[in-house]
Write an enzyme that holds these catalytic residues in place. Sequence first.
Site, short mmCIF file in Angstrom:
data_model
loop_
_atom_site.label_atom_id
_atom_site.label_comp_id
_atom_site.label_asym_id
_atom_site.label_seq_id
_atom_site.Cartn_x
_atom_site.Cartn_y
_atom_site.Cartn_z
N SER A 130 0.84 -1.15 -0.17
CA SER A 130 0.32 0.02 -0.38
C SER A 130 0.73 1.53 0.25
O SER A 130 0.06 2.00 1.11
CB SER A 130 -1.47 -0.26 1.18
OG SER A 130 -2.12 0.95 0.75
N ASP A 179 -6.07 -0.21 4.80
CA ASP A 179 -4.34 0.69 4.89
C ASP A 179 -4.36 1.63 4.71
O ASP A 179 -3.10 2.00 6.08
CB ASP A 179 -4.40 0.40 3.33
CG ASP A 179 -4.78 -0.69 2.73
OD1 ASP A 179 -4.96 -1.08 2.82
OD2 ASP A 179 -5.32 -0.11 1.14
C1 GLA Z 1 -6.79 -3.18 -0.43
C2 GLA Z 1 -7.76 -2.25 0.14
C3 GLA Z 1 -7.98 -2.72 1.22
C4 GLA Z 1 -8.15 -4.02 1.23
C5 GLA Z 1 -7.22 -5.55 1.09
C6 GLA Z 1 -7.64 -6.91 1.21
O1 GLA Z 1 -4.85 -3.43 0.18
O2 GLA Z 1 -6.57 -1.38 -0.22
O3 GLA Z 1 -9.30 -1.31 1.50
O4 GLA Z 1 -10.29 -4.30 0.56
O5 GLA Z 1 -6.65 -4.79 -0.38
O6 GLA Z 1 -8.27 -6.86 2.27
#
Ligand code: GLA
Length: 393
Positions: A130, A179
């Site tokens: 992220s 995230d």
């Molecule tokens: C991505 C999204 C999160 C979450 C994950 C899966 O990272 O940004 O919000 O949904 O996938 O758990």
Amino acid sequence: MTREQVIEAARAAFLAHYGVAPTAVGVAPGRVELLGNHTDYNEGFVLTAAVDYVTAIAGAHSERPLTYLATSADFPEVTFDPSAMEKSTGEDRWANYIKGIIDELQKTGTPVGKFAGFVVSSVPDGSGLSSSAALLVATARLLTTLWPDPLADSPMELAKLARRAENGRFVGAPVGLLDQFSSACGLAGNALFLDCRSFAWRAVPLPSDKAGILIANTNVKHELAAGGGYSERHGQCLQAARQLLGRGDAKLRDVTPALLESKGIGLNPVLKQRAHHIVYENARVEKAAEALERGDLAEVGKLMKQSHESCRRYFENSCDEVDLLVEVASALPGVYGAKLTGGGWGGSAVILHDPTVIENLKAALTESYTTKFGKAPTLLTTTAAQGAEGIAL
Ligand code: GLA
């Protein structure tokens, strides 16, 4: 680079680029989802941690007519008028995350005006860690330092603002809070258990001398990962909840295993599979947090393996590359558990392991992965790290 080195690099790059010193820096980490895959936007539970890889944005109020953004990454410089922002659609798309934060802060009444910013990051792009949340939250921290705001006193409110920025008109991704929450609220040496409905959360000790976290990045980006698969799963989960609970605003959080087994019979088989993953994943997250509190890493690892199997079979958001890393890691002595982390269809596996086996683990993953796919995975070690902060210089 350490967190301090990234902050220093952003400060020095700002000075070199704009010829004046920055007056503040916002810094925010990436995250690793330990358990709770796609549960966040279903108002369920997640177990997560901030990582040792961070994004820093150095900044100062601008004397010049516009807002200026630059980065050491391979993206072009961007200029715009913060009182008349438009969504960027070209190579300058990276600025949409920053525009989203400016927009949300302006909506809450914070008078964010012109500034100059320089971004440096150690969060690898497309790694499943992220980098987007790190950029959003670092920007929120910078801007609430340049334009002091009571919001800055609440990491959770900053996280919610950053999520609105990601959901909103500049970025437009229907993500949950996982995230941004992890990045804003991270606590060194701790995993975080979050209830994505009430936003209540607690720290759960994850000391680095007891359990190491290895992120094994496939460097694979399947087409579905570019947003299509994520939005489709989001829609399927909402639809399954509506059908199972008979309410327009229903969420899978309220579906119990018993309800799924009795009412799921009438459901389209694909929707039933998606619901199955979320309903049992929520139960696994609660159990894992309790197990971690007891120091039962073997149980946490077992739940991680079950989570991965559920992604593979029911949520269908894994891929061969992540599956191989999970399979190889899980078979090694000293590995507690492994699973897909993040949205899916590529990205990374997270592996929880006894710190003493790290070298064996890395060698085994590199060898098996290279034999099958002809290139090595990127292996990143991390601890559960501190969350974001704004620093006035
Ligand atoms: C991505 C999204 C999160 C979450 C994950 C899966 O990272 O940004 O919000 O949904 O996938 O758990």
